[in-house]
Design an enzyme around this catalytic site. Structure first.
Site, mmCIF file in Angstrom:
data_model
loop_
_atom_site.group_PDB
_atom_site.id
_atom_site.type_symbol
_atom_site.label_atom_id
_atom_site.label_comp_id
_atom_site.label_asym_id
_atom_site.label_seq_id
_atom_site.Cartn_x
_atom_site.Cartn_y
_atom_site.Cartn_z
ATOM 1 N N ASN A 1 -11.017 -2.602 -5.308
ATOM 2 C CA ASN A 1 -10.203 -1.647 -6.138
ATOM 3 C C ASN A 1 -10.895 -1.604 -7.457
ATOM 4 O O ASN A 1 -10.704 -0.537 -8.329
ATOM 5 C CB ASN A 1 -8.761 -2.100 -6.484
ATOM 6 C CG ASN A 1 -7.706 -2.219 -5.044
ATOM 7 O OD1 ASN A 1 -6.753 -2.790 -4.795
ATOM 8 N ND2 ASN A 1 -8.236 -0.985 -4.387
ATOM 9 N N ASP B 1 0.897 -1.247 -0.102
ATOM 10 C CA ASP B 1 -0.061 -0.165 -0.038
ATOM 11 C C ASP B 1 0.748 1.414 -0.042
ATOM 12 O O ASP B 1 2.262 1.046 0.383
ATOM 13 C CB ASP B 1 -0.934 -0.053 1.079
ATOM 14 C CG ASP B 1 -2.228 0.965 1.234
ATOM 15 O OD1 ASP B 1 -2.306 1.404 -0.039
ATOM 16 O OD2 ASP B 1 -2.804 1.089 2.134
HETATM 17 C C1 IPE Z 1 -5.437 -2.767 -0.155
HETATM 18 O O1 IPE Z 1 -4.963 -1.368 -0.252
HETATM 19 C C2 IPE Z 1 -5.315 -3.505 -1.526
HETATM 20 C C3 IPE Z 1 -3.959 -3.683 -2.116
HETATM 21 C C4 IPE Z 1 -2.811 -3.378 -1.518
HETATM 22 C C5 IPE Z 1 -4.037 -4.455 -3.382
HETATM 23 P P1 IPE Z 1 -6.157 -0.209 -0.512
HETATM 24 O O2 IPE Z 1 -5.461 1.243 -0.528
HETATM 25 O O3 IPE Z 1 -6.977 -0.589 -1.425
HETATM 26 O O4 IPE Z 1 -6.830 -0.385 0.952
HETATM 27 P P2 IPE Z 1 -7.811 0.689 1.739
HETATM 28 O O5 IPE Z 1 -8.774 1.274 0.868
HETATM 29 O O6 IPE Z 1 -6.886 1.719 2.110
HETATM 30 O O7 IPE Z 1 -8.305 -0.022 2.856
HETATM 31 C C1 IPE Z 2 -1.443 0.167 -3.444
HETATM 32 O O1 IPE Z 2 -1.237 1.621 -3.411
HETATM 33 C C2 IPE Z 2 -1.733 -0.415 -4.870
HETATM 34 C C3 IPE Z 2 -3.281 -0.735 -5.036
HETATM 35 C C4 IPE Z 2 -4.269 -0.780 -4.115
HETATM 36 C C5 IPE Z 2 -3.284 -1.326 -6.191
HETATM 37 P P1 IPE Z 2 -2.785 2.673 -3.158
HETATM 38 O O2 IPE Z 2 -2.924 3.019 -4.743
HETATM 39 O O3 IPE Z 2 -3.657 2.117 -2.594
HETATM 40 O O4 IPE Z 2 -1.892 3.787 -2.811
HETATM 41 P P2 IPE Z 2 -2.400 4.997 -1.638
HETATM 42 O O5 IPE Z 2 -2.980 3.998 -0.553
HETATM 43 O O6 IPE Z 2 -3.577 5.735 -2.270
HETATM 44 O O7 IPE Z 2 -1.318 5.913 -1.151
HETATM 45 MG MG MG Z 3 -4.181 2.367 -0.596
#
Ligand code: IPE
Ligand code: IPE
Ligand code: MG
Length: 260
Positions: free
Chosen positions: A75, A27
């Site tokens: 997602n 993340d």
């Molecule tokens: C969790 O991250 C999913 C992945 C890392 C693929 P998110 O960024 O989607 O999770 P939330 O929304 O902060 O819970």
């Molecule tokens: C994790 O990074 C990747 C996926 C969830 C696919 P994020 O895209 O969630 O990054 P933040 O949480 O917005 O920083």
């Molecule tokens: Mg995230």
């Protein structure tokens, strides 16, 4: 120099106390990009290099199973351009890594509601999975279109079908049998679960399997997460006392007995 430092850090890791299954919630890609006034996609692109380094390090340490949370069911609700870009990155990653995975004896698997993925990605997953299936050194398991709750529900559906068809006796349903209906059938439960970017939540990742996982949260954003960060997480894991409901004293007694 960094290679030498890296090697020294690896030496501090106790090979007898490695996680059998390491699970990672990757993340913070978006925030990494935001901090640099770059588009979110730049964060996802930079994150691919972290994936490569973490896979390489797990292979080097001989960790048998690595599961990476790459795309959650939720997602899918992100802006369509971001979903498309992530699918593109995933395709490129699979195409570019297949040789490296084969060379290193790494078998690629994927868990999740894979039928929702674009056909091109599904085909690539099947191809990469088939071409690397003989890899015996490590399993690289990608969680895609994944939801832990959905995983449990599909397991229940399949189990009920087997009960109705007389293949399973309801009284004999226990945890090992139920595990065979999960996407992770045949894999050990995660011992260590890492989440980057400082969020203290599971976001529906391996919810059933993580019942006794040690959780490690680091503020480091995923694109900055490198070998030294992984070694720090494993180092902390090795210093934790996993009690599984017992008292500390019982655990110490067990250790003394097994050392005899
Ligand atoms: C969790 O991250 C999913 C992945 C890392 C693929 P998110 O960024 O989607 O999770 P939330 O929304 O902060 O819970
Ligand atoms: C994790 O990074 C990747 C996926 C969830 C696919 P994020 O895209 O969630 O990054 P933040 O949480 O917005 O920083
Ligand atoms: Mg995230």
């Amino acid at each position: 120099m960094s290679e030498i430092r890296g090697t020294q850090a690896v030496r501090k890791i106790d090979p007898e106390k490695l996680p059998r299954h390491l699970a990672v919630i990757m993340d913070g890609n978006g925030r990494w990009a935001e901090q640099r006034s770059l588009p979110r996609l730049a964060g996802h692109q930079a994150g691919v290099e972290s994936v490569r380094e973490v896979v390489r390090t797990c292979r080097e340490l001989e960790i048998p199973v690595l599961t990476l949370y790459a795309f959650s069911r939720e997602n899918w609700s992100r802006p369509p351009w971001e979903v498309r870009a992530l699918m593109g990155l995933l395709s490129r990653y699979l195409r570019s890594e297949i040789r490296e995975l084969k060379k290193n004896g790494i078998a690629l698997k994927a868990i999740g509601d894979l039928e929702k993925l674009p056909q091109k990605v599904q085909d690539l997953l099947v191809r990469t999975g088939a071409e690397t299936a003989t890899g015996r050194e490590m399993v690289l398991n990608l969680a895609l279109s994944y939801s832990g709750r959905a995983e449990v529900l599909q397991a229940v559906r399949h189990l009920i079908r087997d009960v109705q068809q007389g293949r399973v006796e309801p009284d004999l349903i226990d945890e090992p049998l139920f595990s065979r209906y999960l996407y992770t059938a045949g894999l050990p439960d995660p011992d260590l679960l890492i989440r980057t970017s400082g969020e203290f939540r599971l976001s529906d990742f391996l919810t059933y399997q993580s019942a006794y996982a040690e959780i490690y949260v680091t503020k480091t954003l995923w694109p900055d997460f490198r070998k030294k960060d992984l070694l720090a997480a494993i180092g902390e894991f090795q210093n934790r006392e996993r009690r599984f409901g017992l008292t500390g004293e019982q655990i110490r007694e067990k250790k003394t007995l097994s050392n005899r």
